[in-house]
Design a protein around this motif. Structure first.
Motif, PDB file in Angstrom:
ATOM      1  N   CYS A 196      27.741  28.890  22.874  1.00 25.78           N
ATOM      2  CA  CYS A 196      28.886  28.326  23.581  1.00 25.78           C
ATOM      3  C   CYS A 196      29.316  29.281  24.676  1.00 25.78           C
ATOM      4  CB  CYS A 196      30.040  28.030  22.624  1.00 25.78           C
ATOM      5  SG  CYS A 196      30.794  29.439  21.815  1.00 25.78           S
ATOM      6  N   LEU A 197      30.049  28.733  25.613  1.00 24.06           N
ATOM      7  CA  LEU A 197      30.532  29.476  26.762  1.00 24.06           C
ATOM      8  C   LEU A 197      32.049  29.555  26.685  1.00 24.06           C
ATOM      9  CD1 LEU A 197      29.765  30.705  29.570  1.00 24.06           C
ATOM     10  CD2 LEU A 197      30.206  28.422  30.510  1.00 24.06           C
ATOM     11  N   LEU A 198      32.565  30.781  26.599  1.00 22.06           N
ATOM     12  CA  LEU A 198      34.011  30.994  26.585  1.00 22.06           C
ATOM     13  C   LEU A 198      34.483  31.200  28.018  1.00 22.06           C
ATOM     14  CD1 LEU A 198      34.292  33.569  23.638  1.00 22.06           C
ATOM     15  CD2 LEU A 198      34.131  31.071  23.523  1.00 22.06           C
ATOM     16  N   GLU A 199      35.525  30.500  28.399  1.00 23.85           N
ATOM     17  CA  GLU A 199      36.078  30.579  29.745  1.00 23.85           C
ATOM     18  C   GLU A 199      37.450  31.230  29.657  1.00 23.85           C
ATOM     19  OE1 GLU A 199      37.488  27.283  33.018  1.00 23.85           O
ATOM     20  OE2 GLU A 199      35.731  26.829  31.774  1.00 23.85           O
ATOM     21  N   VAL A 200      37.656  32.296  30.436  1.00 20.70           N
ATOM     22  CA  VAL A 200      38.876  33.092  30.331  1.00 20.70           C
ATOM     23  C   VAL A 200      39.405  33.417  31.728  1.00 20.70           C
ATOM     24  CG1 VAL A 200      39.828  35.276  29.453  1.00 20.70           C
ATOM     25  CG2 VAL A 200      37.993  34.144  28.198  1.00 20.70           C
ATOM     26  N   GLU A 201      40.704  33.366  31.882  1.00 20.76           N
ATOM     27  CA  GLU A 201      41.364  33.814  33.114  1.00 20.76           C
ATOM     28  C   GLU A 201      41.577  35.325  33.002  1.00 20.76           C
ATOM     29  OE1 GLU A 201      42.510  32.350  35.923  1.00 20.76           O
ATOM     30  OE2 GLU A 201      42.054  30.270  35.415  1.00 20.76           O
ATOM     31  N   THR A 202      41.200  36.059  34.033  1.00 17.05           N
ATOM     32  CA  THR A 202      41.299  37.517  33.966  1.00 17.05           C
ATOM     33  C   THR A 202      42.725  38.012  33.761  1.00 17.05           C
ATOM     34  OG1 THR A 202      41.380  37.657  36.389  1.00 17.05           O
ATOM     35  CG2 THR A 202      39.222  37.930  35.334  1.00 17.05           C
ATOM     36  N   ASP A 203      43.707  37.306  34.297  1.00 22.10           N
ATOM     37  CA  ASP A 203      45.084  37.800  34.177  1.00 22.10           C
ATOM     38  C   ASP A 203      45.641  37.712  32.759  1.00 22.10           C
ATOM     39  OD1 ASP A 203      45.534  35.065  34.056  1.00 22.10           O
ATOM     40  OD2 ASP A 203      46.981  35.016  35.697  1.00 22.10           O
ATOM     41  N   THR A 204      44.900  37.100  31.828  1.00 15.40           N
ATOM     42  CA  THR A 204      45.352  37.044  30.434  1.00 15.40           C
ATOM     43  C   THR A 204      44.842  38.220  29.613  1.00 15.40           C
ATOM     44  OG1 THR A 204      43.461  35.738  29.662  1.00 15.40           O
ATOM     45  CG2 THR A 204      45.379  34.521  30.510  1.00 15.40           C
ATOM     46  N   HIS A 255      31.504  23.298  36.888  1.00 18.30           N
ATOM     47  CA  HIS A 255      32.387  24.272  37.543  1.00 18.30           C
ATOM     48  C   HIS A 255      31.961  25.717  37.300  1.00 18.30           C
ATOM     49  CE1 HIS A 255      34.080  24.284  33.505  1.00 18.30           C
ATOM     50  NE2 HIS A 255      34.653  25.423  33.808  1.00 18.30           N
ATOM     51  N   ALA A 256      31.079  25.954  36.325  1.00 23.74           N
ATOM     52  CA  ALA A 256      30.613  27.309  36.035  1.00 23.74           C
ATOM     53  C   ALA A 256      29.309  27.627  36.744  1.00 23.74           C
ATOM     54  CB  ALA A 256      30.419  27.486  34.525  1.00 23.74           C
ATOM     55  N   GLU A 257      28.724  26.630  37.361  1.00 21.24           N
ATOM     56  CA  GLU A 257      27.416  26.789  37.985  1.00 21.24           C
ATOM     57  C   GLU A 257      27.573  27.236  39.428  1.00 21.24           C
ATOM     58  OE1 GLU A 257      23.275  24.343  37.594  1.00 21.24           O
ATOM     59  OE2 GLU A 257      25.157  23.370  37.155  1.00 21.24           O
ATOM     60  N   GLN A 258      27.151  28.435  39.713  1.00 22.39           N
ATOM     61  CA  GLN A 258      27.186  29.000  41.060  1.00 22.39           C
ATOM     62  C   GLN A 258      25.798  29.524  41.380  1.00 22.39           C
ATOM     63  OE1 GLN A 258      29.979  29.456  43.132  1.00 22.39           O
ATOM     64  NE2 GLN A 258      31.170  28.240  41.712  1.00 22.39           N
ATOM     65  N   PRO A 259      25.427  29.561  42.629  1.00 19.18           N
ATOM     66  CA  PRO A 259      24.151  30.173  42.969  1.00 19.18           C
ATOM     67  C   PRO A 259      24.168  31.651  42.588  1.00 19.18           C
ATOM     68  CG  PRO A 259      25.221  29.219  44.912  1.00 19.18           C
ATOM     69  CD  PRO A 259      26.151  29.061  43.767  1.00 19.18           C
ATOM     70  N   ALA A 260      23.156  32.084  41.903  1.00 21.08           N
ATOM     71  CA  ALA A 260      23.071  33.483  41.479  1.00 21.08           C
ATOM     72  C   ALA A 260      22.572  34.341  42.629  1.00 21.08           C
ATOM     73  CB  ALA A 260      22.143  33.616  40.278  1.00 21.08           C
ATOM     74  N   PRO A 261      23.130  35.552  42.756  1.00 25.39           N
ATOM     75  CA  PRO A 261      22.625  36.465  43.785  1.00 25.39           C
ATOM     76  C   PRO A 261      21.228  36.947  43.388  1.00 25.39           C
ATOM     77  CG  PRO A 261      24.295  37.540  42.458  1.00 25.39           C
ATOM     78  CD  PRO A 261      24.229  36.108  42.014  1.00 25.39           C
ATOM     79  N   ASP A 262      20.570  37.640  44.266  1.00 26.67           N
ATOM     80  CA  ASP A 262      19.225  38.157  43.981  1.00 26.67           C
ATOM     81  C   ASP A 262      19.313  39.410  43.126  1.00 26.67           C
ATOM     82  OD1 ASP A 262      18.026  36.153  45.404  1.00 26.67           O
ATOM     83  OD2 ASP A 262      18.086  37.274  47.281  1.00 26.67           O
ATOM     84  N   VAL A 279      36.254  26.182  25.919  1.00 28.24           N
ATOM     85  CA  VAL A 279      34.984  26.510  25.271  1.00 28.24           C
ATOM     86  C   VAL A 279      34.039  25.354  25.544  1.00 28.24           C
ATOM     87  CG1 VAL A 279      33.830  27.057  23.095  1.00 28.24           C
ATOM     88  CG2 VAL A 279      36.203  27.780  23.456  1.00 28.24           C
ATOM     89  N   HIS A 280      32.852  25.688  26.016  1.00 30.97           N
ATOM     90  CA  HIS A 280      31.869  24.669  26.390  1.00 30.97           C
ATOM     91  C   HIS A 280      30.583  24.868  25.602  1.00 30.97           C
ATOM     92  CE1 HIS A 280      34.376  23.945  29.951  1.00 30.97           C
ATOM     93  NE2 HIS A 280      34.421  25.251  30.069  1.00 30.97           N
ATOM     94  N   ASP A 281      29.962  23.768  25.236  1.00 30.71           N
ATOM     95  CA  ASP A 281      28.645  23.827  24.628  1.00 30.71           C
ATOM     96  C   ASP A 281      27.627  24.204  25.709  1.00 30.71           C
ATOM     97  OD1 ASP A 281      26.816  23.559  22.498  1.00 30.71           O
ATOM     98  OD2 ASP A 281      26.307  21.533  23.141  1.00 30.71           O
TER      99      ASP A 281
END
Length: 125
Positions: free
Chosen positions: A58-66, A113-120, A97-99
């Motif tokens: 699973c993928l835990l999603e967290v805001e940094t300010d917390t 929303h979690a999918e971004q192009p990865a840097p090299d 929390v995402h599967d």
């Protein structure tokens, strides 16, 4: 300014954390002394490098300010700063929390929303 960061763990570990109220991290986190997080730009690299083909995650999603002062951005591979939490993670700080199912090719399918192009570079866990 707050940002969204991610941590990948087995569902069983997340369920145990929910029962306890805190997540202490996985084996690598415990060995290194901090909980490894990824940014949207490094998440795909993290999965491909460390967790390729592993089911039941699973993928835990967290805001940094917390996360308070325990969150430190440290340079890792490729000179990229990665978020490391030098504390336990209060389950209340996890905003979603995402599967992470595997597709037919055995690659984890990320929420859009979690999918971004990865840097090299390789991502960190």
């Amino acid at each position: 300014m707050s940002a969204v960061i991610f941590h990948v763990c087995p569902w069983a570990a997340w369920r145990a954390a929910q029962a306890e109220g805190v997540y202490r991290g996985g084996p690598l986190d415990l060995k290194d002394g901090f909980i490894h997080f990824s940014t949207p730009n490094t998440l795909s690299g993290t999965l491909a490098t460390y967790l390729a083909g592993q089911p039941g995650l699973c993928l835990l999603e967290v805001e940094t300010d917390t996360l308070g002062d325990g969150l430190v951005w440290e340079e890792s591979r490729g000179g990229v700063a990665f978020p490391h939490l030098y504390a336990t993670l209060d389950v209340a700080a996890v905003r979603a929390v995402h599967d992470l199912p595997l597709n037919a090719a055995g690659v984890h399918v990320l929420p859009a929303h979690a999918e971004q192009p990865a840097p090299d570079m390789d991502g960190a866990v």
